[in-house]
Scaffold this active site. Sequence first.
Site, short mmCIF file in Angstrom:
data_model
loop_
_atom_site.label_atom_id
_atom_site.label_comp_id
_atom_site.label_asym_id
_atom_site.label_seq_id
_atom_site.Cartn_x
_atom_site.Cartn_y
_atom_site.Cartn_z
CD GLU A 1 -2.98 -1.06 0.03
OE1 GLU A 1 -3.14 0.06 -0.40
OE2 GLU A 1 -4.01 -1.97 0.00
CD GLU B 1 -10.59 -1.45 -8.46
OE1 GLU B 1 -11.90 -1.03 -8.20
OE2 GLU B 1 -9.64 -1.29 -8.00
CG ASP C 1 -6.00 -7.18 -7.70
OD1 ASP C 1 -5.13 -7.55 -6.79
OD2 ASP C 1 -6.94 -6.33 -7.11
C1 DMJ Z 1 -6.05 0.35 -5.01
O1 DMJ Z 1 -5.33 0.78 -4.09
C2 DMJ Z 1 -5.38 -0.12 -6.12
O2 DMJ Z 1 -6.09 -0.01 -7.26
C3 DMJ Z 1 -5.33 -1.59 -5.89
O3 DMJ Z 1 -4.73 -2.26 -7.01
C4 DMJ Z 1 -6.54 -2.37 -5.88
N1 DMJ Z 1 -7.46 -1.55 -4.59
C5 DMJ Z 1 -7.52 -0.16 -4.64
C6 DMJ Z 1 -8.66 0.33 -5.61
O4 DMJ Z 1 -9.77 -0.40 -5.54
#
Ligand code: DMJ
Length: 636
Positions: free
Chosen positions: A267, A535, A400
């Site tokens: 993060e 997304e 993902d």
């Molecule tokens: C973000 O922190 C990033 O896009 C991550 O890859 C997935 N989750 C969140 C947004 O949904």
Amino acid sequence: MLPPSRKDFVSLTLGESGSYSNSKQWRRQSCWRKWKQLSRLQRSLILFTLMLLLVCGIATSPTLTGHLRDGVVGENAYDGKQPFVVNLKNEYRSILPELPSEKKDYHRRGPPVLQNRSQTKTNISSLFGVQNKGLDLKNVDKGSEGGNKIISWRGAVIEDEQASDTDTKDTEIQEDPASLALAESRLEAVREAFRHAWKGYKNFAWGHDELKPVSKSYGEWFGLGLTLIDALDTMWILGLKEEFAEARQWVAKELSFDKNVDVNLFESTIRILGGLLSTYHLTGDSLFLEKAKDIGSRLMPAFNTASKIPFSDVNIGKGTAHPPQWTSDSTVAEVTSIQLEFRELSRLTGDPKYKLAVMEVMKQVHKLSGKQDGLVPMFINTNNGLFTHQGMYTLGARADSYYEYLLKQWIQGGQTEKELLDDYLQAVEGVKKNLLRKSTPSGLTFVGELSHGHFSPKMDHLVCFLPGTLALGAHYGLPADHMELAKQLIETCYQMYAQMETGLSPEIAHFNMHEGSPQDVDVKIADRHNLLRPETVESLFYLYRFTKDKKYQQWGWEILQNFNKYTRVPTGGYTSINNVRDLANPNPRDKMESFFLGETLKYFYLLFSEDPKLISLDKYVFNTEAHPLPIWPQAE
Ligand code: DMJ
């Protein structure tokens, strides 16, 4: 290219010279006569001007062009290619506070002096078993020869011949005035939404990680001003000068990473390191590079594990790292989605240690058994470096961005790292073979999950990054059927919004596959929340950039309006909600995630923009938190 000539010159009117003769001798005599006619002051001025020109001539000689490219010349060359961004930059220059120590670097686009040299030459080229053009070896070499030279700033100012391809690859069409006006009104709506979100953050959460807009307070995660850092490049791209200037001031005066605090490696890499690097690239302001170097080096202890697969958590003050309390596993998506940022940090600093650490992870994951047709399990053990919880495959949470970063690293590195591409192509085939199904009654194509051979029609909203990634790959020459799949999947992601009462997607959807189902999308009670995630908007942006099909903008516009209807808090800020199926009470959760400003609003803006050069996809690659990083120049 030199700046336009200025009008502060001395005018010399030379006398009429009678009939014109162009012989050399005539010219010599005539010049000498005229020289003698001049006053002493005039002669001195001419001599002074000549001296000045001589000095400029030396400065632009080939050995020094690298320096100048990093300075004024580079900036002007950049002006021509990305006028919007650069004009903003110049405007910002005049309003940003100027720290005394930074004054002399004001026009430089690159770091003042970056030490790289011999060690960068050693391991990099053999890294990952491929010819590596990633770290700008040529420039590193120049640096070693030149002693005091800096590495080129071409990462930031990507000139035509250095980008992976030219601008013309991005679809360009002439817009009529009506659609330009529509675009402008939508862009303004995004700016307005950003200002509203910022107002809440500024009033109730300034300098803290996240706004709690309903209770008019804040939440702390790492205690590092997460929302502010995540939002920096969005403000820059949206042209929000005042907001950017005050945020920059906070970064300069208040942001310190010397704190006894545990942060999550993934993060903080994607939001903080990524945000600082991209802001540095867009602005050329060395403050952000210095901060990026600081946080980047403080995150490195995470890689001190038996397996070299990093721990999930690092104490950035103490320099210690550890896994979560309950396990020695890390999440696969987390350890494989920090590469774009650390690779870029190596390129900018000339120090290969960052890149070596993250590429070691890719190298190991590339070789690991336990994949199914290129699909990876969700966990990896930091002691032995093996996958755990095998047999479960998803494109959603915990896996993902592994897929996203395979493609994006390949693009970032100039499409040379074959293993990354192979793994990506194999994974797309794995998705097609194992995870794709059609829903009833509408026949929407969706991506489900596999658990020990059992298919589940469950799709996280997170999976909606996939249409955008597939479209990006197709843009870079991957099979055309990737684009076809992207178009089908973005339709599904849109329906995840459209079929809900609020017009906002749930966190997780279950697709119906049985005859007679009245609706394609079902939502379990526990999955009805919406966290303001980006997304789908992200994928709409890619699809619009590459196809120019207006329906993608229209879908995005509907989604923005629904965010405004159901998540906007009147006193400032937007909130995640608990129930996308309840029009009367969507039930605010009282939290504005930093990615709403870092990603969602940025992708809305880029979706509505008709300018394909606004963060050209032939020059930049977005990290998974929507921070654009430059595509590396091809090694010459
Ligand atoms: C973000 O922190 C990033 O896009 C991550 O890859 C997935 N989750 C969140 C947004 O949904």
